[in-house]
Motif scaffolding. Structure first.
Motif, mmCIF file in Angstrom:
data_model
loop_
_atom_site.group_PDB
_atom_site.id
_atom_site.type_symbol
_atom_site.label_atom_id
_atom_site.label_comp_id
_atom_site.label_asym_id
_atom_site.label_seq_id
_atom_site.Cartn_x
_atom_site.Cartn_y
_atom_site.Cartn_z
ATOM 1 N N MET A 177 0.810 -1.123 -0.031
ATOM 2 C CA MET A 177 0.004 -0.060 -0.020
ATOM 3 C C MET A 177 0.922 1.498 -0.066
ATOM 4 S SD MET A 177 -3.111 0.546 2.526
ATOM 5 C CE MET A 177 -3.090 2.001 3.599
ATOM 6 N N THR A 178 0.519 2.337 -0.774
ATOM 7 C CA THR A 178 1.385 3.453 -0.733
ATOM 8 C C THR A 178 0.510 4.620 -0.281
ATOM 9 O OG1 THR A 178 0.440 4.105 -2.889
ATOM 10 C CG2 THR A 178 2.271 2.660 -3.003
ATOM 11 N N LEU A 179 1.180 5.905 -0.056
ATOM 12 C CA LEU A 179 0.459 6.888 0.444
ATOM 13 C C LEU A 179 -0.694 7.220 -0.425
ATOM 14 C CD1 LEU A 179 3.625 9.512 1.659
ATOM 15 C CD2 LEU A 179 1.976 8.324 2.869
ATOM 16 N N LYS A 234 -5.874 6.706 3.992
ATOM 17 C CA LYS A 234 -7.104 7.167 4.537
ATOM 18 C C LYS A 234 -6.455 8.643 5.240
ATOM 19 C CE LYS A 234 -10.117 3.606 4.918
ATOM 20 N NZ LYS A 234 -10.976 2.730 6.170
ATOM 21 N N GLU A 235 -7.077 9.621 4.893
ATOM 22 C CA GLU A 235 -6.872 10.857 5.450
ATOM 23 C C GLU A 235 -6.918 10.874 7.154
ATOM 24 O OE1 GLU A 235 -8.916 14.176 3.693
ATOM 25 O OE2 GLU A 235 -8.166 13.667 1.570
ATOM 26 N N GLY A 236 -6.080 11.585 7.711
ATOM 27 C CA GLY A 236 -6.472 11.387 9.231
ATOM 28 C C GLY A 236 -5.795 10.388 9.929
ATOM 29 N N GLU A 237 -5.415 9.241 9.520
ATOM 30 C CA GLU A 237 -4.999 7.934 9.910
ATOM 31 C C GLU A 237 -3.463 7.990 9.946
ATOM 32 O OE1 GLU A 237 -6.482 4.110 9.210
ATOM 33 O OE2 GLU A 237 -8.508 4.852 8.936
ATOM 34 N N GLU A 238 -2.758 7.486 11.242
ATOM 35 C CA GLU A 238 -1.437 7.285 11.237
ATOM 36 C C GLU A 238 -0.808 5.976 10.805
ATOM 37 O OE1 GLU A 238 1.099 9.086 14.318
ATOM 38 O OE2 GLU A 238 1.121 6.833 15.089
ATOM 39 N N TYR A 239 0.279 5.849 9.882
ATOM 40 C CA TYR A 239 0.553 4.830 9.350
ATOM 41 C C TYR A 239 2.191 4.749 9.568
ATOM 42 C CZ TYR A 239 -3.534 4.421 6.424
ATOM 43 O OH TYR A 239 -5.016 4.379 6.192
ATOM 44 N N LEU A 240 2.870 3.598 9.532
ATOM 45 C CA LEU A 240 4.298 3.338 9.635
ATOM 46 C C LEU A 240 4.795 3.154 8.402
ATOM 47 C CD1 LEU A 240 4.943 1.105 12.827
ATOM 48 C CD2 LEU A 240 5.186 3.444 12.561
ATOM 49 N N ILE A 241 5.889 4.095 8.034
ATOM 50 C CA ILE A 241 6.547 3.884 6.731
ATOM 51 C C ILE A 241 7.103 2.677 6.685
ATOM 52 C CG2 ILE A 241 8.336 4.623 5.052
ATOM 53 C CD1 ILE A 241 7.739 7.567 6.470
ATOM 54 N N ARG A 242 6.928 1.663 5.472
ATOM 55 C CA ARG A 242 7.698 0.320 5.545
ATOM 56 C C ARG A 242 8.928 0.471 4.599
ATOM 57 N NH1 ARG A 242 3.396 -3.853 3.522
ATOM 58 N NH2 ARG A 242 2.752 -4.849 5.725
ATOM 59 N N TYR A 281 4.144 18.321 4.851
ATOM 60 C CA TYR A 281 4.889 18.657 3.656
ATOM 61 C C TYR A 281 3.828 18.187 2.377
ATOM 62 C CZ TYR A 281 8.702 18.291 6.586
ATOM 63 O OH TYR A 281 9.374 18.775 7.736
ATOM 64 N N ASN A 282 4.027 18.960 1.184
ATOM 65 C CA ASN A 282 3.213 18.611 -0.086
ATOM 66 C C ASN A 282 4.037 17.186 -0.903
ATOM 67 O OD1 ASN A 282 1.340 18.326 -1.876
ATOM 68 N ND2 ASN A 282 1.731 20.321 -2.736
ATOM 69 N N ILE A 283 3.601 16.351 -0.791
ATOM 70 C CA ILE A 283 4.292 15.238 -1.789
ATOM 71 C C ILE A 283 3.527 15.082 -3.040
ATOM 72 C CG2 ILE A 283 4.780 12.911 -1.658
ATOM 73 C CD1 ILE A 283 5.422 13.203 1.348
ATOM 74 N N ASP A 284 4.397 14.982 -4.101
ATOM 75 C CA ASP A 284 3.645 14.834 -5.394
ATOM 76 C C ASP A 284 3.357 13.338 -5.535
ATOM 77 O OD1 ASP A 284 5.909 13.609 -6.284
ATOM 78 O OD2 ASP A 284 6.664 14.961 -7.775
ATOM 79 N N THR A 285 2.576 13.214 -6.646
ATOM 80 C CA THR A 285 2.038 11.480 -6.861
ATOM 81 C C THR A 285 3.114 10.680 -6.994
ATOM 82 O OG1 THR A 285 0.151 12.489 -7.997
ATOM 83 C CG2 THR A 285 0.379 10.203 -8.399
ATOM 84 N N ASP A 286 4.255 10.965 -7.782
ATOM 85 C CA ASP A 286 5.323 10.168 -7.920
ATOM 86 C C ASP A 286 5.953 9.759 -6.809
ATOM 87 O OD1 ASP A 286 4.758 9.892 -10.743
ATOM 88 O OD2 ASP A 286 6.329 11.651 -11.192
ATOM 89 N N LEU A 287 6.328 10.715 -5.822
ATOM 90 C CA LEU A 287 6.737 10.317 -4.545
ATOM 91 C C LEU A 287 5.929 9.477 -3.669
ATOM 92 C CD1 LEU A 287 9.342 10.939 -2.963
ATOM 93 C CD2 LEU A 287 8.596 13.467 -2.250
ATOM 94 N N ALA A 288 4.794 10.091 -3.597
ATOM 95 C CA ALA A 288 3.740 9.343 -2.818
ATOM 96 C C ALA A 288 3.652 7.758 -3.190
ATOM 97 C CB ALA A 288 2.343 9.926 -3.007
ATOM 98 N N GLN A 289 3.746 7.521 -4.313
ATOM 99 C CA GLN A 289 3.646 6.051 -4.734
ATOM 100 C C GLN A 289 4.904 5.403 -4.412
ATOM 101 O OE1 GLN A 289 3.027 6.786 -9.052
ATOM 102 N NE2 GLN A 289 0.963 5.685 -8.700
#
Length: 70
Positions: free
Chosen positions: A1-3, A7-15, A58-66
């Motif tokens: 799963m990517t950024l 879901k908005e507002g939920e905390e996740y751990l970066i894998r 931070y504002n992250i673009d689509t490529d970086l979010a993927q």
């Protein structure tokens, strides 16, 4: 799963951060974006998303979010 799937507002751990660009990976590391760090998607935008890492937003673009797996 990517950024982009988060879901908005939920905390996740970066894998993992899967990018071939070492400079980009170093930049993300300087923001505090690395494996095991909590990250929250504040909102989804047309060109990416706004994320909260540590005490910053931070504002992250689509490529970086993927490239960021959660």
């Amino acid at each position: 799963m990517t950024l982009l799937d988060a879901k908005e507002g939920e905390e996740y751990l970066i894998r993992d951060i899967s990018t071939e660009d070492e400079e980009l990976e170093a930049f993300l590391f300087s923001l505090g974006c690395y494996s095991g760090e909590p990250i929250t998607v504040v909102s989804h935008l047309k060109g990416g998303c706004v994320v909260s890492i540590k005490d910053g937003r931070y504002n992250i673009d689509t490529d970086l979010a993927q490239a960021i797996s959660i």
